[in-house]
Design a protein around this motif. Structure first.
Motif, mmCIF file in Angstrom:
data_model
loop_
_atom_site.group_PDB
_atom_site.id
_atom_site.type_symbol
_atom_site.label_atom_id
_atom_site.label_comp_id
_atom_site.label_asym_id
_atom_site.label_seq_id
_atom_site.Cartn_x
_atom_site.Cartn_y
_atom_site.Cartn_z
ATOM 1 N N UNK A 97 24.072 -69.716 -1.616
ATOM 2 C CA UNK A 97 25.006 -70.840 -1.754
ATOM 3 C C UNK A 97 25.092 -71.283 -3.209
ATOM 4 N N UNK A 98 26.297 -71.698 -3.613
ATOM 5 C CA UNK A 98 26.507 -72.091 -5.009
ATOM 6 C C UNK A 98 27.493 -73.251 -5.064
ATOM 7 N N UNK A 99 27.163 -74.265 -5.846
ATOM 8 C CA UNK A 99 28.022 -75.436 -5.965
ATOM 9 C C UNK A 99 29.254 -75.205 -6.825
ATOM 10 N N UNK A 100 29.295 -74.111 -7.572
ATOM 11 C CA UNK A 100 30.409 -73.838 -8.476
ATOM 12 C C UNK A 100 31.319 -72.771 -7.880
ATOM 13 N N UNK A 101 32.642 -72.975 -7.985
ATOM 14 C CA UNK A 101 33.566 -71.950 -7.501
ATOM 15 C C UNK A 101 33.826 -70.900 -8.585
ATOM 16 N N UNK A 102 33.153 -71.025 -9.718
ATOM 17 C CA UNK A 102 33.263 -70.053 -10.812
ATOM 18 C C UNK A 102 32.137 -69.025 -10.795
ATOM 19 N N UNK A 103 31.211 -69.176 -9.843
ATOM 20 C CA UNK A 103 30.067 -68.272 -9.782
ATOM 21 C C UNK A 103 29.820 -67.784 -8.367
ATOM 22 N N UNK A 104 29.401 -66.529 -8.277
ATOM 23 C CA UNK A 104 28.915 -65.960 -7.020
ATOM 24 C C UNK A 104 27.498 -65.490 -7.287
ATOM 25 N N UNK A 105 26.581 -65.868 -6.407
ATOM 26 C CA UNK A 105 25.176 -65.498 -6.593
ATOM 27 C C UNK A 105 24.674 -64.711 -5.393
ATOM 28 N N UNK A 150 21.412 -61.600 -8.718
ATOM 29 C CA UNK A 150 22.674 -61.189 -9.335
ATOM 30 C C UNK A 150 23.604 -62.397 -9.394
ATOM 31 N N UNK A 151 24.232 -62.594 -10.562
ATOM 32 C CA UNK A 151 25.225 -63.658 -10.746
ATOM 33 C C UNK A 151 26.495 -63.051 -11.311
ATOM 34 N N UNK A 152 27.633 -63.375 -10.704
ATOM 35 C CA UNK A 152 28.931 -63.003 -11.258
ATOM 36 C C UNK A 152 29.644 -64.314 -11.583
ATOM 37 N N UNK A 153 29.817 -64.590 -12.881
ATOM 38 C CA UNK A 153 30.491 -65.808 -13.339
ATOM 39 C C UNK A 153 31.899 -65.436 -13.799
#
Length: 195
Positions: A138-146, A160-163
């Motif tokens: 889960x991520x609070x930002x819609x600019x990142x996928x974790x 892994x993080x895709x920003x």
């Protein structure tokens, strides 16, 4: 162990008997749980077998001979790096804490331009989880996928993080104490996101 499912089809006109493994050759530390012998595979029929391979967090191939009552075939199974891990659930706070401990030498960052078909969150998630056996964090930002997982043998954490940025620009970050796995995973995920 990594489960490897194999499907055997007898394309000949005669029955095949005693389908089994012999002469297993493995790198140090690797182990194999052989599939049970298939006593009879009639002409035109298909059989499925499952074996387990402990690749020991390595992409080295497991080599063996596939034998029937009359023939022997050399088989080499080399795993994609994304199959050497299992998904693990982390909260956003756990992810950030673990990522903070896996900085420096345990972090690889690459800038990339996302493929035009890969510029929404759903497609990014689908492509990353297809390339690697990871779970979404889960991520609070819609600019990142974790994403998070652990290597199958040693249980080493893989993060892994895709920003994403404007116009398809993005940054991929992989944190893993096993540098070889981290490096190979970056290549596979970059390929998945840019094609």
């Amino acid at each position: 162990m990594v489960a490897v499912q194999m499907q055997f089809t007898n394309n000949s006109t005669s029955n095949t008997k005693n389908l089994h493994m012999e002469d297993v050759k493995l790198q140090s530390g690797m182990r194999v749980k052989e599939f049970p012998e298939i006593e009879l595979l009639p002409a035109g029929e298909t059989a499925t077998a499952v074996m387990g391979i402990d690749f020991c967090d390595s992409t080295q191939a497991a080599n063996f001979q596939l034998c029937t009552h009359t023939r022997k075939f050399f088989v080499s199974i080399q795993p994609p790096v994304g199959e050497l891990m299992r998904p693990v659930f982390l909260t956003e706070n756990e992810f950030k804490k673990e990522q903070g401990q896996l900085m420096g030498m345990n972090e690889i960052t690459e800038k990339l331009t996302l493929d035009t078909k890969c510029r929404n969150e759903h497609v990014i998630v689908q492509r990353v989880t297809t390339a690697a056996n990871l779970s979404r964090v889960p991520c609070g930002s819609d600019q990142e996928c974790r994403f998070a997982g652990r290597t199958v043998t040693s249980g080493s954490l893989v993060l892994v993080t895709v920003a994403t940025r404007e116009e398809g620009a993005a940054q991929l970050t992989v944190n893993c104490e096993k540098m070889v796995i981290g490096t190979m995973l970056v290549k596979d995920i970059l390929l998945a996101l840019t094609q």
